[in-house]
Design a protein around this motif. Structure first.
Motif, PDB file in Angstrom:
ATOM      1  N   TYR A  54       5.861  -3.124 -19.066  1.00 31.80           N
ATOM      2  CA  TYR A  54       5.402  -3.576 -17.735  1.00 31.80           C
ATOM      3  C   TYR A  54       6.177  -4.839 -17.344  1.00 31.80           C
ATOM      4  N   TRP A  55       6.073  -5.229 -16.051  1.00 32.74           N
ATOM      5  CA  TRP A  55       6.851  -6.347 -15.492  1.00 32.74           C
ATOM      6  C   TRP A  55       5.930  -7.473 -15.007  1.00 32.74           C
ATOM      7  N   PRO A  64       1.853  -1.333 -10.938  1.00 31.77           N
ATOM      8  CA  PRO A  64       2.527  -0.146 -11.513  1.00 31.77           C
ATOM      9  C   PRO A  64       3.185   0.740 -10.459  1.00 31.77           C
ATOM     10  N   TYR A  67       6.884   0.587 -10.263  1.00 34.48           N
ATOM     11  CA  TYR A  67       7.672   0.986 -11.437  1.00 34.48           C
ATOM     12  C   TYR A  67       8.225   2.409 -11.245  1.00 34.48           C
ATOM     13  N   LEU A  75      12.810   1.373 -17.805  1.00 39.24           N
ATOM     14  CA  LEU A  75      11.825   1.280 -16.731  1.00 39.24           C
ATOM     15  C   LEU A  75      12.384   0.382 -15.630  1.00 39.24           C
ATOM     16  N   VAL A  77      11.847  -1.595 -11.680  1.00 42.18           N
ATOM     17  CA  VAL A  77      10.850  -2.151 -10.769  1.00 42.18           C
ATOM     18  C   VAL A  77      11.550  -2.419  -9.438  1.00 42.18           C
ATOM     19  N   CYS A  95      10.298  -8.625 -18.598  1.00 44.49           N
ATOM     20  CA  CYS A  95       9.926  -7.292 -19.085  1.00 44.49           C
ATOM     21  C   CYS A  95       9.110  -7.449 -20.376  1.00 44.49           C
TER      22      CYS A  95
END
Length: 387
Positions: A54-55, A64, A67, A75, A77, A95
């Protein structure tokens, strides 16, 4: 911990280190309003999947919906309509793995290119140095670290020189302490630069002799003028730092009463080093300041620059000796007419003697002394005179 992380993220990368993941693009510079798609690619040795990532941006988790899984270990974003960076060192795009561990980071520099600096003004203290100030442009804020460099050179020859002492006179200023030439004009300009470009101001041409200022007048004294209840005498010394130079000087005085913040300015002092303030209130404390404008140095035609004001000097006017409630004795129509004419004459002289004007000042002094003595005589009523 988060603060340490942000500082670490914006330091230059060391190529020999191996990171758990790589963000691309790394440390981009963008104009406000731009969009960005960044990717985080995890080292395959970690056995992490793109779904496990996730960011965050400046410590805040990104939704999300922004993403996109590109492959098993990557992944992306999407960031749209970016605002200016919250800190000039860059915004932190990070990240993370599912457990919150930091895998990689990138600094986003979002801002505006610099504008052309404007309003360059310079002054020389006693012809020994040169200080210049400027404004950063109409907008000013670029959201990026912007460097300002003041450069100067002799107009007809010589190389470009760069000023080294910044912020001496506050933000957007630079001080050149020595090695300046007289009788030869300088070209002066300011360059602004940041990650998005360079902007150069207009060139200002000036002669040091035209922008001279000096220290405030020294030895300022304020004293009473005998028993005159509405006057104070102000004296001061000319600036000692310029005593060896051919120049003229003009002075200004400002004064206020003790219980007021409003200053009254006397503009017509000229080049004298003393002044008589008239039209003051009896029995009142006044604060007085003086400043100097050296001009005409070695024949310069420019107006000169005012010095700072001297420190306030205080003095009080004498109290009035008039007894409230005591009426003047009636001496007939002739005396009434005389008093009316004297009152008119006093108003005229008082009006024209305001400030530092010397018009009829000797006659004014004589008349004021006479008036005060006459009031004292009329106010001394002997017991035998009471009927």
């Amino acid at each position: 911990m988060i603060t340490f992380l942000f500082l670490w993220l914006c330091l230059p990368r060391v190529e020999s280190l191996t990171y758990p993941a790589v963000i691309s693009p790394q440390d981009p510079t963008l104009v406000i309003g731009s969009s960005l798609t960044a990717t985080c690619s995890v080292n395959s040795d970690l056995h992490l999947k793109a779904e496990d990532l996730y960011w965050t941006l400046n410590g805040r988790r990104l939704p999300p919906e922004s993403y996109k899984v590109l492959n098993g270990t990557t992944l992306s974003v999407a960031l749209a309509n970016l605002n200016g960076s919250r800190q000039q060192s860059g915004d932190n795009l990070v990240c993370h793995s599912r457990d919150g561990s930091i895998l990689a980071g990138s600094c986003l520099y979002v801002g505006l290119p610099p504008e052309k600096p404007v309003n360059i003004t310079c002054w020389s203290k006693n012809m020994k140095d040169l200080t210049c100030k400027w404004a950063p442009g109409t907008e000013g804020e670029t959201y990026l670290h912007t460097n300002y460099t003041l450069k100067y050179k002799l107009r007809w020859y010589g190389r470009d020189n760069t000023c080294q002492e910044y912020r001496t006179a506050g933000q957007y200023s630079c001080h050149i302490p020595k090695d300046l030439a007289l009788f030869t004009p300088y070209e002066i300009w300011v360059e602004a630069s940041n990650r998005l470009g360079v902007a150069v101001s207009e060139v200002v041409m000036l002669d040091i002799l035209d922008v001279v200022t000096t220290d405030p007048p020294a030895d300022v004294t304020v004293s009473r003028v005998g028993d005159l209840e509405d006057q104070l005498s102000v004296r001061w010394s000319s600036p000692p730092a310029l005593k060896d130079f051919l120049f003229q000087a003009k002075y200004q005085i400002q004064y206020r009463v003790e219980d007021s913040a409003e200053w009254k300015v006397v503009d017509d002092v000229g080049n004298q080093t003393s002044c008589r303030l008239a039209g003051l209130r009896p029995g009142t404390v006044y604060f007085v300041q003086v400043r100097c404008n050296p001009f005409g140095i070695y024949g310069s035609k420019k107006a000169g620059i005012w010095s700072d004001w001297s420190n306030p000097t205080a003095a009080s006017t004498p109290r009035s000796d008039r007894v409230p409630g005591v009426c003047d004795p009636k001496s007939g129509e002739q005396n009434t007419t005389l008093r009316r004419e004297l009152k008119q004459f006093f108003g005229w002289v008082k009006k024209h003697a305001y400030g530092c004007s010397n018009l009829s000042i000797k006659l004014y002094d004589q008349w004021r002394v006479w008036l005060q003595k006459s009031h004292k005589t009329r106010n001394q009523v002997l017991p035998g005179d009471k009927l």
